[in-house]
Design an enzyme around this catalytic site. Structure first.
Site, short mmCIF file in Angstrom:
data_model
loop_
_atom_site.label_atom_id
_atom_site.label_comp_id
_atom_site.label_asym_id
_atom_site.label_seq_id
_atom_site.Cartn_x
_atom_site.Cartn_y
_atom_site.Cartn_z
CG LEU A 84 42.19 42.92 36.87
CD1 LEU A 84 43.19 41.80 36.63
CD2 LEU A 84 40.77 42.41 36.69
N GLY A 85 42.48 46.01 40.42
CA GLY A 85 42.58 46.30 41.84
C GLY A 85 44.00 46.73 42.13
N GLY A 98 47.47 45.96 44.21
CA GLY A 98 48.26 45.08 45.09
C GLY A 98 48.83 46.01 46.16
N GLY A 108 51.33 48.69 43.93
CA GLY A 108 51.05 49.20 42.58
C GLY A 108 49.68 48.71 42.13
NE ARG A 109 45.36 51.96 39.07
CZ ARG A 109 44.31 52.49 39.70
NH1 ARG A 109 44.50 53.26 40.77
NH2 ARG A 109 43.10 52.28 39.29
CE LYS A 122 51.58 42.96 42.86
NZ LYS A 122 51.69 41.77 43.74
CG ASP A 177 51.00 37.81 53.83
OD1 ASP A 177 51.07 38.80 53.08
OD2 ASP A 177 50.31 37.80 54.87
C1 LIG Z 1 44.90 38.51 45.80
C2 LIG Z 1 45.61 39.69 45.25
O1 LIG Z 1 46.80 39.64 44.97
N1 LIG Z 1 44.85 40.81 45.07
C3 LIG Z 1 45.52 42.00 44.64
C4 LIG Z 1 45.44 42.18 43.17
C5 LIG Z 1 44.13 42.76 42.76
C6 LIG Z 1 43.82 42.13 41.42
N2 LIG Z 1 44.76 41.03 41.23
C7 LIG Z 1 44.53 39.96 40.34
C8 LIG Z 1 45.57 39.14 39.86
CL1 LIG Z 1 47.21 39.43 40.33
C9 LIG Z 1 45.32 38.08 38.99
N3 LIG Z 1 44.08 37.79 38.58
C10 LIG Z 1 43.04 38.56 39.03
N4 LIG Z 1 41.73 38.46 38.76
C11 LIG Z 1 41.13 39.46 39.46
C12 LIG Z 1 39.69 39.68 39.41
C13 LIG Z 1 38.83 39.02 38.57
N5 LIG Z 1 37.60 39.50 38.85
C14 LIG Z 1 36.35 39.11 38.22
N6 LIG Z 1 37.66 40.42 39.81
C15 LIG Z 1 38.95 40.55 40.15
C16 LIG Z 1 39.43 41.51 41.20
N7 LIG Z 1 42.02 40.19 40.17
C17 LIG Z 1 43.22 39.65 39.90
C18 LIG Z 1 45.53 40.85 42.41
#
Ligand SMILES: CC(=O)NC[C@@H]1CCN(c2c(Cl)cnc3[nH]c(-c4cn(C)nc4C)nc23)C1
Length: 285
Positions: free
Chosen positions: A21-22, A24, A27-28, A44, A138
């Site tokens: 999802l991306g 942090g 970590g991933r 996470k 933050d």
């Molecule tokens: C705000 C934050 O903590 N960003 C860093 C982490 C990246 C994905 N994390 C998610 C976390 Cl921790 C929880 N839910 C998420 N949903 C998504 C997401 C959904 N779509 C369609 N695109 C995304 C991207 N990402 C998350 C958190």
């Protein structure tokens, strides 16, 4: 006779791991689903070695204890955590509509209705944090996710602390959101979040934070002199709201219970019951 209550501890093999999802900070984050209930979560992963090197273990422990305890609809839930030899896993609530930051960048800036609707939810989340003696510290668009109905979810309590406190760790990332008392390394309290609420409101309406400038020193000076101006499209009510939050002396800032009753919020924020009322009227729901 003592009844053995078997609380099954979740571990990695209880999850099917999906797409990343991306990342942090440390970590991933993966989309994952529990094998038994088919329940979606955000998993996470943090590397112990990395945490040790960056001396962030105590910060992670605080993030876990705070986010695990704070249960509120506008705060991303931490359901569980566990570890293996090299990694720590946080089982977080999955926010289906992703990062608010992406939405803001895509449209440039929000109108009064969109901005006030998000800020009203942020006020509710911050009130809950402060009632539990937690300062987030933050608050910025990068740390806000969106739930299934587009509702706001603050995440990333990595910097939150129990009030009052004195920041120890060096800052990473933008300083745009820092209040004067942190820039000047003074003692601070929950009013740091009130300042950040002002910066966030400005950024929602203008597409950039109020004190942003080319170099850090200038940003510092703008913050400590509260030097900022409004583009001409910002409404008078919004200006009044922001100017009561971006005040140098923490104790003079508008408090959350006044902020939620401010005319800008009353006039422009859409609440759940507004939505339900409208849906029930349009005959669709
Ligand atoms: C705000 C934050 O903590 N960003 C860093 C982490 C990246 C994905 N994390 C998610 C976390 Cl921790 C929880 N839910 C998420 N949903 C998504 C997401 C959904 N779509 C369609 N695109 C995304 C991207 N990402 C998350 C958190």
């Amino acid at each position: 006779n003592n009844v053995e209550v078997e609380v099954e501890d979740k571990k990695l093999e209880d999850y099917d791991i999906g797409k990343p999802l991306g990342r942090g900070k440390f970590g991933r984050v993966y989309l994952a689903r529990t094998k038994k209930e088919h329940f979606f979560v955000a998993l996470k992963t943090l590397f112990k070695e990395q945490l040790r090197k960056d001396n962030m273990a105590h910060q992670l422990r605080r993030e876990i204890e705070i986010q695990f305890r704070l249960q509120h609809k506008n705060i991303l839930r931490l359901y569980d955590y566990f570890d293996d030899e090299h990694r720590i896993f946080l089982v977080l609530e999955y926010a289906p509509r992703g990062e608010l930051y992406e939405k803001l960048k895509k449209v440039g800036r929000f109108d009064d209705m969109k901005a006030a609707t998000y800020i009203r939810q942020m006020i509710a989340a911050l009130k809950f944090c402060h009632e539990n003696n937690v300062i987030h510290r933050d608050i910025k668009p990068e740390n806000i996710l969106l739930g299934y109905h587009g509702e706001l979810k603050i995440s990333d309590f990595g910097w939150s602390v129990h009030a009052p406190s004195q920041r120890r760790n060096t800052m990473c990332g933008t300083i745009d959101y820092l209040p004067p008392e942190i820039v000047l390394r003074q003692r601070y309290d929950h009013n740091v979040d009130i300042w950040c609420l002002g910066v966030l409101t400005y950024e929602f309406l203008c597409g950039r934070p109020p004190f942003e400038s080319a170099d850090m020193q200038t940003t510092y000076d703008h913050i400590t002199h509260v030097k900022f101006s409004y583009p001409n499209y910002v409404s008078d009510l919004a200006k009044d709201f922001i100017s009561k939050l971006l005040i140098f002396k923490p104790e003079n800032r508008m408090q959350l219970i006044e902020a939620e009753k401010h005319d800008w919020i009353k006039q422009f924020a859409i609440t759940e019951d507004d939505v339900n009322y409208r849906c029930s009227n349009c005959g669709v729901a």
